[in-house]
Design an enzyme around this catalytic site. Structure first.
Site, short mmCIF file in Angstrom:
data_model
loop_
_atom_site.label_atom_id
_atom_site.label_comp_id
_atom_site.label_asym_id
_atom_site.label_seq_id
_atom_site.Cartn_x
_atom_site.Cartn_y
_atom_site.Cartn_z
N GLY A 164 28.64 18.28 19.13
CA GLY A 164 28.07 17.08 18.00
C GLY A 164 26.75 16.79 18.01
N LEU A 207 24.53 16.88 15.60
CA LEU A 207 23.94 17.93 15.12
C LEU A 207 22.65 18.10 14.61
CD1 LEU A 207 27.19 19.45 12.82
CD2 LEU A 207 26.68 19.75 15.40
N HIS A 208 21.93 19.19 14.87
CA HIS A 208 20.48 18.98 14.38
C HIS A 208 20.32 20.56 13.95
CE1 HIS A 208 19.70 21.46 18.06
NE2 HIS A 208 20.12 20.54 18.91
N GLU A 209 19.05 20.71 13.61
CA GLU A 209 18.80 21.92 12.73
C GLU A 209 19.12 22.94 13.38
OE1 GLU A 209 18.33 21.91 9.58
OE2 GLU A 209 17.85 24.13 9.54
N GLY A 210 19.13 23.03 14.79
CA GLY A 210 19.50 24.18 15.69
C GLY A 210 20.92 24.39 15.47
N HIS A 211 21.85 23.47 15.64
CA HIS A 211 23.02 23.54 15.33
C HIS A 211 23.54 24.55 13.84
CE1 HIS A 211 23.53 20.32 18.19
NE2 HIS A 211 23.90 21.17 18.77
N GLN A 219 19.89 30.85 21.65
CA GLN A 219 19.14 31.35 22.82
C GLN A 219 18.72 30.36 23.62
OE1 GLN A 219 18.59 34.68 23.35
NE2 GLN A 219 17.45 33.95 25.25
N SER A 238 19.84 17.79 21.19
CA SER A 238 20.53 16.51 21.00
C SER A 238 19.78 15.55 22.16
CB SER A 238 22.03 16.54 21.20
OG SER A 238 22.55 17.60 20.31
#
Ligand code: PAF
Length: 304
Positions: free
Chosen positions: A50, A52-56, A167, A205
């Site tokens: 959870g 969440l950010h742009e990576g997720h 990655q 996060s």
């Protein structure tokens, strides 16, 4: 996803289609059983904790694009945190996460409780072997065992054909790949590139813990990695020299407490001494304020 299932999704005030949310293992299995049944339909899984950010979201969008049904799991996994780590303060925002999952087009969210995942009497765990021992494995004993165990459970519950990992967590990626191969999971592990802020800081996060000044200094991790990558790509073959270069650069920022700068094989995570073969993993870890941050890049020596 099938029309009937999409139609049954919750529609909120913003008019966006929201994913269906399952809190228990029987609920997610039921939703998956109702998903499109055409031969060869692929379920894509994006495991997250959870916040969440742009990576997720980059992983989520890829799962939506490449799979028939996309599932995003949200579970702050207690067994991958050490006793003095940030389990109790780990950021959580389920409503915000559901909005973001909806914006990425995710079909189903699996957000179980700890009691659902680890009922009384739970004892089994997965040891991923030597791949879990170097880098972060040294300072976080048991961490990758906790990761491998929860990912194995998620694979058994969701049965994805593809699972998406960043990655950014290179050792986690190697551990999951090893586990999936050794235990014959029929899942393709898809590695997605690290997403960075405009100055290069890898999204995490845990960046939420940084003060403005710490945030400014945190960029040194990517700067150190970039210097080292340039050296390797220009033909530097001594891992000791490249590690020293990274360490020196990290130490220049006084709010950054250096933990490690290492060079490893990206698949086995074993240390590399002479950089003469194929691509190598350059990896760093440091603590800045209350945030322990990690980052890495892959560097390919000339002719490698
Ligand atoms: O990368 C993470 O967020 C976690 O380690 C994972 C893979 C969701 C397992 O808890």
């Amino acid at each position: 996803m099938s029309k009937s299932m999409s139609a049954s999704r919750e529609r909120r005030d913003d008019g966006a289609n929201h994913p269906q949310v399952a809190r228990t293992i029987p609920e997610i299995r039921e939703l998956l059983a109702a998903a499109p049944g055409k031969a060869g339909a692929v379920t894509g899984l994006v495991p997250t904790m959870g916040s969440l950010h742009e990576g997720h979201l980059s992983l989520a969008r890829r799962a939506v694009e490449e799979c028939d049904t996309s599932v995003l799991s949200i579970f702050i996994n207690p067994i991958q945190f050490g006793v003095s780590e940030d389990f109790d303060s780990y950021p959580a925002d389920i409503d915000g996460d559901l909005e973001l999952a909806a914006s990425a087009g995710i079909d189903l969210v699996f957000a179980p409780s700890a009691a659902e995942m680890y009922p009384p009497g739970f004892e089994t765990s997965i040891d991923a072997g030597s791949v879990a021992e170097g880098l972060c494995g040294q300072s976080r004993p048991g961490h990758f065992q906790g990761v491998a165990t929860v990912v194995a459970k998620l694979f058994n519950i969701i049965r994805p054909g593809r699972a998406y990992f960043g990655q950014k967590d290179a050792q986690q990626l190697a551990v999951v790949r090893r586990m999936a191969r050794d235990l014959d999971y029929e899942v393709e592990i898809v590695a997605c590139p690290t997403v960075r802020d405009s100055d290069g800081l890898a999204l995490s996060s845990r960046n939420a813990y940084l003060s403005a000044e710490e945030r400014e200094q945190a960029i040194v991790l990517f700067e150190a990695l970039s210097l080292a990558r340039k050296a390797v790509e220009s033909g530097e073959t001594s891992a000791a020299r490249v590690k020293r270069m990274m360490r020196k650069r990290i130490a220049e920022n006084y709010l950054v407490e250096y933990e490690y700068a290492r060079i490893a094989d990206p698949d086995t995570i074993q240390p590399v001494e002479k950089i003469t073969g194929g691509p190598v993993l350059l990896a760093v870890a440091a603590t800045i304020g209350s945030a322990r941050l990690i980052d890495n890049v892959i560097a390919t020596p000339p002719g490698g």
